[in-house]
Design a protein around this motif. Structure first.
Motif, PDB file in Angstrom:
ATOM      1  N   UNK A 172      -2.844  57.212 -21.983  1.00 48.32           N
ATOM      2  CA  UNK A 172      -1.734  57.815 -22.713  1.00 48.32           C
ATOM      3  C   UNK A 172      -1.918  59.322 -22.860  1.00 48.32           C
ATOM      4  N   UNK A 173      -3.086  59.731 -23.270  1.00 49.10           N
ATOM      5  CA  UNK A 173      -3.314  61.159 -23.527  1.00 49.10           C
ATOM      6  C   UNK A 173      -3.357  61.982 -22.242  1.00 49.10           C
ATOM      7  N   UNK A 174      -3.709  61.359 -21.123  1.00 47.45           N
ATOM      8  CA  UNK A 174      -3.739  62.077 -19.855  1.00 47.45           C
ATOM      9  C   UNK A 174      -2.433  61.930 -19.070  1.00 47.45           C
ATOM     10  N   UNK A 361      -8.455  73.418 -32.262  1.00 54.51           N
ATOM     11  CA  UNK A 361      -9.788  73.336 -32.857  1.00 54.51           C
ATOM     12  C   UNK A 361     -10.133  71.902 -33.255  1.00 54.51           C
ATOM     13  N   UNK A 362      -9.118  71.148 -33.674  1.00 54.95           N
ATOM     14  CA  UNK A 362      -9.344  69.795 -34.187  1.00 54.95           C
ATOM     15  C   UNK A 362      -9.571  68.790 -33.074  1.00 54.95           C
ATOM     16  N   UNK A 363      -8.712  68.798 -32.084  1.00 57.73           N
ATOM     17  CA  UNK A 363      -8.779  67.827 -30.981  1.00 57.73           C
ATOM     18  C   UNK A 363      -8.406  68.550 -29.690  1.00 57.73           C
ATOM     19  N   UNK A 364      -9.335  69.317 -29.124  1.00 58.24           N
ATOM     20  CA  UNK A 364      -8.982  70.231 -28.038  1.00 58.24           C
ATOM     21  C   UNK A 364      -8.395  69.584 -26.794  1.00 58.24           C
ATOM     22  N   UNK A 365      -9.016  68.538 -26.281  1.00 57.25           N
ATOM     23  CA  UNK A 365      -8.508  67.966 -25.026  1.00 57.25           C
ATOM     24  C   UNK A 365      -7.172  67.274 -25.261  1.00 57.25           C
ATOM     25  N   UNK A 366      -7.040  66.572 -26.380  1.00 60.86           N
ATOM     26  CA  UNK A 366      -5.763  65.948 -26.717  1.00 60.86           C
ATOM     27  C   UNK A 366      -4.657  66.991 -26.773  1.00 60.86           C
ATOM     28  N   UNK A 367      -4.942  68.114 -27.403  1.00 60.46           N
ATOM     29  CA  UNK A 367      -3.947  69.183 -27.526  1.00 60.46           C
ATOM     30  C   UNK A 367      -3.609  69.781 -26.163  1.00 60.46           C
ATOM     31  N   UNK A 368      -4.618  69.980 -25.358  1.00 61.98           N
ATOM     32  CA  UNK A 368      -4.414  70.606 -24.048  1.00 61.98           C
ATOM     33  C   UNK A 368      -3.479  69.791 -23.163  1.00 61.98           C
ATOM     34  N   UNK A 369      -3.546  68.462 -23.261  1.00 62.85           N
ATOM     35  CA  UNK A 369      -2.767  67.605 -22.377  1.00 62.85           C
ATOM     36  C   UNK A 369      -1.490  67.057 -23.009  1.00 62.85           C
ATOM     37  N   UNK A 370      -1.211  67.425 -24.245  1.00 57.24           N
ATOM     38  CA  UNK A 370      -0.048  66.839 -24.922  1.00 57.24           C
ATOM     39  C   UNK A 370       1.237  67.498 -24.418  1.00 57.24           C
ATOM     40  N   UNK A 372       4.214  67.677 -25.652  1.00 49.74           N
ATOM     41  CA  UNK A 372       4.973  68.414 -26.657  1.00 49.74           C
ATOM     42  C   UNK A 372       4.316  69.752 -26.998  1.00 49.74           C
ATOM     43  N   UNK A 373       3.009  69.860 -26.775  1.00 47.49           N
ATOM     44  CA  UNK A 373       2.347  71.159 -26.907  1.00 47.49           C
ATOM     45  C   UNK A 373       2.847  72.084 -25.805  1.00 47.49           C
ATOM     46  N   UNK A 374       2.880  71.594 -24.587  1.00 47.47           N
ATOM     47  CA  UNK A 374       3.378  72.396 -23.460  1.00 47.47           C
ATOM     48  C   UNK A 374       4.814  72.854 -23.715  1.00 47.47           C
ATOM     49  N   UNK A 375       5.633  71.936 -24.214  1.00 50.22           N
ATOM     50  CA  UNK A 375       7.032  72.271 -24.461  1.00 50.22           C
ATOM     51  C   UNK A 375       7.157  73.301 -25.578  1.00 50.22           C
ATOM     52  N   UNK A 376       6.368  73.130 -26.628  1.00 53.31           N
ATOM     53  CA  UNK A 376       6.401  74.082 -27.743  1.00 53.31           C
ATOM     54  C   UNK A 376       5.990  75.479 -27.276  1.00 53.31           C
ATOM     55  N   UNK A 377       4.949  75.557 -26.467  1.00 53.11           N
ATOM     56  CA  UNK A 377       4.474  76.853 -25.981  1.00 53.11           C
ATOM     57  C   UNK A 377       5.530  77.516 -25.102  1.00 53.11           C
ATOM     58  N   UNK A 378       6.177  76.763 -24.231  1.00 48.48           N
ATOM     59  CA  UNK A 378       7.196  77.337 -23.347  1.00 48.48           C
ATOM     60  C   UNK A 378       8.358  77.927 -24.156  1.00 48.48           C
ATOM     61  N   UNK A 379       8.837  77.157 -25.131  1.00 46.32           N
ATOM     62  CA  UNK A 379       9.973  77.631 -25.925  1.00 46.32           C
ATOM     63  C   UNK A 379       9.554  78.807 -26.791  1.00 46.32           C
ATOM     64  N   UNK A 380       8.345  78.747 -27.348  1.00 51.06           N
ATOM     65  CA  UNK A 380       7.844  79.850 -28.160  1.00 51.06           C
ATOM     66  C   UNK A 380       7.773  81.132 -27.325  1.00 51.06           C
ATOM     67  N   UNK A 397      -4.764  78.599 -21.582  1.00 53.06           N
ATOM     68  CA  UNK A 397      -5.738  77.556 -21.892  1.00 53.06           C
ATOM     69  C   UNK A 397      -5.187  76.159 -21.609  1.00 53.06           C
ATOM     70  N   UNK A 398      -3.930  75.920 -21.945  1.00 55.54           N
ATOM     71  CA  UNK A 398      -3.371  74.580 -21.728  1.00 55.54           C
ATOM     72  C   UNK A 398      -2.600  74.469 -20.408  1.00 55.54           C
TER      73      UNK A 398
END
Length: 402
Positions: A172-174, A361-370, A372-380, A397-398
């Motif tokens: 799931x996370x990958x 900082x809390x869950x680095x690999x989970x964050x890197x592959x999520x 919705x993180x990618x989508x948030x960064x693109x829109x930001x 980084x991600x």
């Protein structure tokens, strides 16, 4: 960085739409979303929510993974190591009911200790170590199931369930959604032999999550209601397995309702889960299949608000939410990922990046592959007149091209 990593969800949606020969109004009609949202997502002005992704994927008769671009290409040694076990796990899931030839497993106590270590890695989102160690342990637990009898056989099946849950979490996370689905099917098969209400519920919970992620929200709600009916007669007792099962199923129902846009139903399921969590307390028992209690329900409450695109409510719910040090890193990391989405919806770009960095900082690999993180960064990045060095650094980084 590969070309596919440089393309965001909006670009993929636009490409699929043009290949189908559809206009933006036609896609909006087929996916039951607004034309303005389609335009905003395609132009990178608004983030694509999971509900939007599943609705559009369903309209295109494809999978959410295709729209998300998952699994992400492996372009570095780091990424290759994180995914190193996927092929072996795929083979192991195919061999689920076949005794491993010539393998004599260690004692059940020795194997259980390694399974506990793997469970700890899962809760900490230590994906690299899981990917390296999980395949071999899965094979040995499969051998154990074929060598034990009586009460030890039930225990062996519980250990096998944990293996399938770890495989599901890693896939799931990958972003290997096909593998995740197979792992959930195997979990359902093994749970039937455990004698454990929690493991049976775990299989039901994740089966419903597949329906929710593919946009079949009404079917998920009907199925979860059926599952809860099996538990109702036991709710008057303080049996922790039944209470945790009941509360967990309500959380999953809340997610299905939130993505369907039914806020009243989502809030009703959240309230039921919160009341149950108050009876249970935060986990202090040895082997919780679900991390369920007041803290996790609070984390879910933030996520459900964001799923309904109410970033302000998500922020308000997070404001007084304590996150004890004992909270699994995977859950705490998810909170900050959702909180970043909430700040973006709320229009607070600085705090969006702060929340993303906390998630990192809390869950680095989970964050890197999520996704919705990618989508948030693109829109930001799109919203910034001039992207800051910290934003560019996070994007690099991600693996997100701006």
């Amino acid at each position: 960085m590969s070309r596919d990593m440089e393309r965001g969800i909006g670009q993929r949606v636009a490409e699929e739409r043009k290949l189908a020969g559809w206009t933006q109004p036609r896609l909006a009609q087929e996916a039951n979303v607004s034309v303005s949202l389609v335009r905003a997502v395609e132009q990178g002005r608004a983030p694509a929510s999971p509900a939007f992704v599943s609705s559009v994927a369903k309209a295109f008769k494809t999978s959410p993974a295709e729209i998300l671009g998952q699994p992400y290409p492996r372009t570095t040694r780091d990424e290759t190591e994180v995914s190193s076990g996927i092929a072996l796990i795929r083979s192991e899931l195919a061999a689920y009911d076949i005794p491993p030839a010539g393998l004599r497993p260690r004692s059940i106590a020795e194997i259980a200790a390694d399974v506990e270590r793997m469970r700890t890695l899962r809760r900490a989102s230590s994906l690299r170590q899981m990917s390296q160690d999980l395949p071999v342990l899965m094979t040995e637990v499969r051998a154990l199931v074929h060598s034990e009898q009586g009460g030890n056989l039930q225990r062996a099946y519980r250990l096998l369930c944990e293996m399938y849950l770890c495989a599901r979490g890693l896939a799931h996370k990958l972003g290997y959604t096909d593998l995740m689905t197979v792992a959930i099917e195997r979990l359902g098969w093994a749970a039937a032999f455990t004698g454990s209400r929690l493991w049976v519920t775990s299989a039901q919970y994740f089966r419903a999550s597949i329906l929710t992620s593919t946009g079949d929200w009404n079917t998920a709600l009907v199925y979860l209601e059926r599952c809860r009916t099996e538990l109702e007669s036991e709710l008057a007792s303080d049996d922790i397995e039944h209470l945790v099962s009941w509360g967990g199923l309500h959380l999953q129902s809340g997610l299905a309702a939130a993505r369907a846009g039914d806020r009243d139903t989502a809030d009703a399921h959240l309230a039921e889960a919160r009341e149950t969590a108050a009876r249970v307390g935060d986990p202090n028992y040895h082997e919780p299949v679900f991390y369920f209690g007041p803290t996790n329900v609070g984390i879910w409450s933030v996520g459900l608000a964001v799923e309904m695109l109410d970033g302000t409510e998500g922020i308000n719910r997070a404001r007084n939410l304590p996150v004890p040090a004992s909270t699994p890193k995977s859950r705490a990391g998810h909170l900050y990922i959702d909180l970043a989405r909430g700040f973006l919806l709320h229009g607070d770009r600085a705090k969006t990046l702060d929340a993303l960095n906390t998630a990192r900082k809390t869950a680095p690999i989970q964050t890197r592959y999520h996704p919705m993180v990618h989508e948030t960064v693109r829109v930001l990045a799109r919203q910034e007149a001039r992207s800051t060095e910290s934003l560019r650094g996070f994007a690099a980084w991600c693996g997100v091209g701006q």
